[in-house]
Design a protein around this motif. Structure first.
Motif, PDB file in Angstrom:
ATOM      1  N   ARG A  15       0.976  -1.626   0.171  1.00 20.99           N
ATOM      2  CA  ARG A  15       0.153  -0.146   0.478  1.00 20.99           C
ATOM      3  C   ARG A  15       1.189   1.044   0.157  1.00 20.99           C
ATOM      4  O   ARG A  15       1.035   2.172   0.922  1.00 20.99           O
ATOM      5  N   ARG A  16       1.559   1.258  -0.766  1.00 18.97           N
ATOM      6  CA  ARG A  16       2.712   2.239  -0.724  1.00 18.97           C
ATOM      7  C   ARG A  16       2.049   3.694  -0.839  1.00 18.97           C
ATOM      8  O   ARG A  16       2.889   4.938  -1.397  1.00 18.97           O
ATOM      9  N   PHE A  17       0.645   3.724  -1.918  1.00  9.74           N
ATOM     10  CA  PHE A  17      -0.074   5.158  -2.390  1.00  9.74           C
ATOM     11  C   PHE A  17      -0.265   5.552  -1.152  1.00  9.74           C
ATOM     12  O   PHE A  17      -0.933   6.851  -0.607  1.00  9.74           O
ATOM     13  N   VAL A  18      -0.032   5.603   0.060  1.00 11.25           N
ATOM     14  CA  VAL A  18      -1.493   5.934   1.035  1.00 11.25           C
ATOM     15  C   VAL A  18       0.275   6.946   1.448  1.00 11.25           C
ATOM     16  O   VAL A  18       1.200   7.345   1.875  1.00 11.25           O
ATOM     17  N   ALA A  96      -6.307   5.808  -5.753  1.00 10.72           N
ATOM     18  CA  ALA A  96      -5.827   4.433  -5.784  1.00 10.72           C
ATOM     19  C   ALA A  96      -6.791   3.218  -7.001  1.00 10.72           C
ATOM     20  O   ALA A  96      -7.272   2.461  -6.803  1.00 10.72           O
ATOM     21  N   PRO A  97      -5.482   4.308  -7.891  1.00 10.66           N
ATOM     22  CA  PRO A  97      -6.587   3.304  -9.193  1.00 10.66           C
ATOM     23  C   PRO A  97      -6.567   1.328  -9.343  1.00 10.66           C
ATOM     24  O   PRO A  97      -5.190   0.551  -8.664  1.00 10.66           O
ATOM     25  N   ASP A  98      -7.487   0.740  -9.092  1.00 10.60           N
ATOM     26  CA  ASP A  98      -7.750  -0.792  -9.397  1.00 10.60           C
ATOM     27  C   ASP A  98      -7.224  -1.228  -7.538  1.00 10.60           C
ATOM     28  O   ASP A  98      -6.193  -2.154  -7.919  1.00 10.60           O
ATOM     29  N   PHE A  99      -7.797  -0.676  -6.835  1.00  6.65           N
ATOM     30  CA  PHE A  99      -7.402  -0.811  -5.450  1.00  6.65           C
ATOM     31  C   PHE A  99      -7.400  -2.820  -5.328  1.00  6.65           C
ATOM     32  O   PHE A  99      -8.647  -3.518  -5.415  1.00  6.65           O
ATOM     33  N   ILE A 104     -11.539  -1.630  -8.933  1.00  3.80           N
ATOM     34  CA  ILE A 104     -12.652  -0.501  -8.812  1.00  3.80           C
ATOM     35  C   ILE A 104     -11.184   0.388  -8.191  1.00  3.80           C
ATOM     36  O   ILE A 104     -10.224   0.305  -7.293  1.00  3.80           O
ATOM     37  N   ASP A 105     -11.723   1.834  -8.717  1.00  2.00           N
ATOM     38  CA  ASP A 105     -10.765   2.836  -8.228  1.00  2.00           C
ATOM     39  C   ASP A 105     -11.433   3.631  -6.458  1.00  2.00           C
ATOM     40  O   ASP A 105     -12.704   3.893  -6.841  1.00  2.00           O
ATOM     41  N   TYR A 106     -10.707   3.455  -5.912  1.00  2.00           N
ATOM     42  CA  TYR A 106     -10.504   4.546  -4.697  1.00  2.00           C
ATOM     43  C   TYR A 106     -10.284   5.852  -5.025  1.00  2.00           C
ATOM     44  O   TYR A 106      -9.131   5.789  -4.549  1.00  2.00           O
ATOM     45  N   SER A 107     -11.108   6.192  -4.561  1.00  4.72           N
ATOM     46  CA  SER A 107     -11.190   8.027  -4.681  1.00  4.72           C
ATOM     47  C   SER A 107     -11.619   8.667  -3.041  1.00  4.72           C
ATOM     48  O   SER A 107     -12.469   8.546  -2.624  1.00  4.72           O
TER      49      SER A 107
END
Length: 288
Positions: A15-18, A96-99, A104-107
């Motif tokens: 989860r490096r986008f956090v 977060a594209p393609d979570f 599903i994109d988490y936005s």
């Protein structure tokens, strides 16, 4: 897939986008009156918003038009945090594209309703505290711990047996928290979280949860951890603050073992995640 609109405008290395800092702070919740900022949030100067697919705890009864958006979580060092994706300039949102490989994109647009979109907590570029902070105002057991301190896994050790005389014991142990506060511990978003065996089964696709759509099951598998699930705690009907196992009268409306909104008897099932669509309200310019 039908389009829903607001009836009342207002421990893993992958989860490096956090973004955001983790720590403790005093807290301050977002009041129900946040929906009063309708004029500002619908002004032409607003940004973001529009048709938004999202994953929610399902609305199963009452006037609420749709479910409340789920907040993916992570656990580090025993502290529980809500995930916040990286800002995407092209999308004008944190995405977060393609979570979790779910498709599903988490936005951040998932949370743009009921006045929450007017707060700095949901501003996509805000670098804020993502840790869930203890809010002692709803559940008696939380008063055993200091208000504004991080929520930790060990607070839920009795989750398989916990009960408070409402509904059945052992369904899940809930907590009210504040999420994405500023450096002073203020201006966060209201969230509820529960730990439940049912969530563990959902994440693994066991039993009745084997019938969940593949994309939703993949999302839930990545968005939950150790039996914890969280959602933005704003009723999608009239922006009130519901509760899981908080109201004696909830049994009269089928909500004793669910999330029940006492204002107008909307009921949400935290063990029934669904993908839906709504029109996210635009954000006003950032004020913090």
């Amino acid at each position: 897939m039908p389009l829903d609109e607001d009836k009342y405008p207002a421990e893993t290395g992958r989860r490096r986008f956090v973004k955001g800092v983790v720590g403790s702070a005093a807290l301050s919740g977002v009041g129900v009156g946040g929906a009063a900022a309708v004029d500002a949030t619908t002004d032409s100067a607003g940004e973001g918003g529009g048709t938004t697919p999202f994953v929610a705890v399902e609305n199963t009864s009452g006037p609420a038009p749709r479910g409340m958006p789920i907040i993916p979580i992570e656990i580090n060092g025993g502290e529980i945090s809500g995930l916040w994706p990286e800002y995407d300039e092209t999308a004008g949102a944190a995405v977060a594209p393609d979570f979790g490989g779910s498709g599903i994109d988490y936005s951040s647009q998932w949370f743009q309703y009921c006045g929450i979109q007017s707060t700095a907590a949901i501003y996509p570029q805000s670098d804020r505290n993502n840790t869930f902070l203890n809010d002692t105002g709803t559940f008696t057991w939380q008063g055993e711990y200091e208000s504004g301190k991080p929520l930790t896994v060990d607070m839920f050790e009795d989750y398989q047996d916990w009960g408070n005389g409402i509904g059945d014991p052992g369904v899940g142990k809930p907590a009210s928290v504040v999420w994405r506060t500023n450096s002073d511990g203020n201006n966060g978003a209201p969230v509820q979280i529960i730990r439940s065996v049912e969530v563990e089964k959902m994440a693994n696709g066991e039993g009745e949860y084997a019938d969940l759509p593949g994309s939703v099951q993949s999302f839930i598998s990545e968005a939950t951890d150790q039996g914890f699930i969280a959602w933005l705690n704003k009723c999608t009907h009239f922006c009130c603050v519901p509760g899981f196992k908080t109201q004696e009268g909830s049994a009269n409306f089928g909500g004793a073992n669910a999330i029940y909104c006492q204002c107008h008897q909307s009921v949400y099932d935290p063990f029934s995640p669904v993908q839906s669509t709504f029109v996210a309200l635009p954000r006003p310019p950032q004020t913090e």
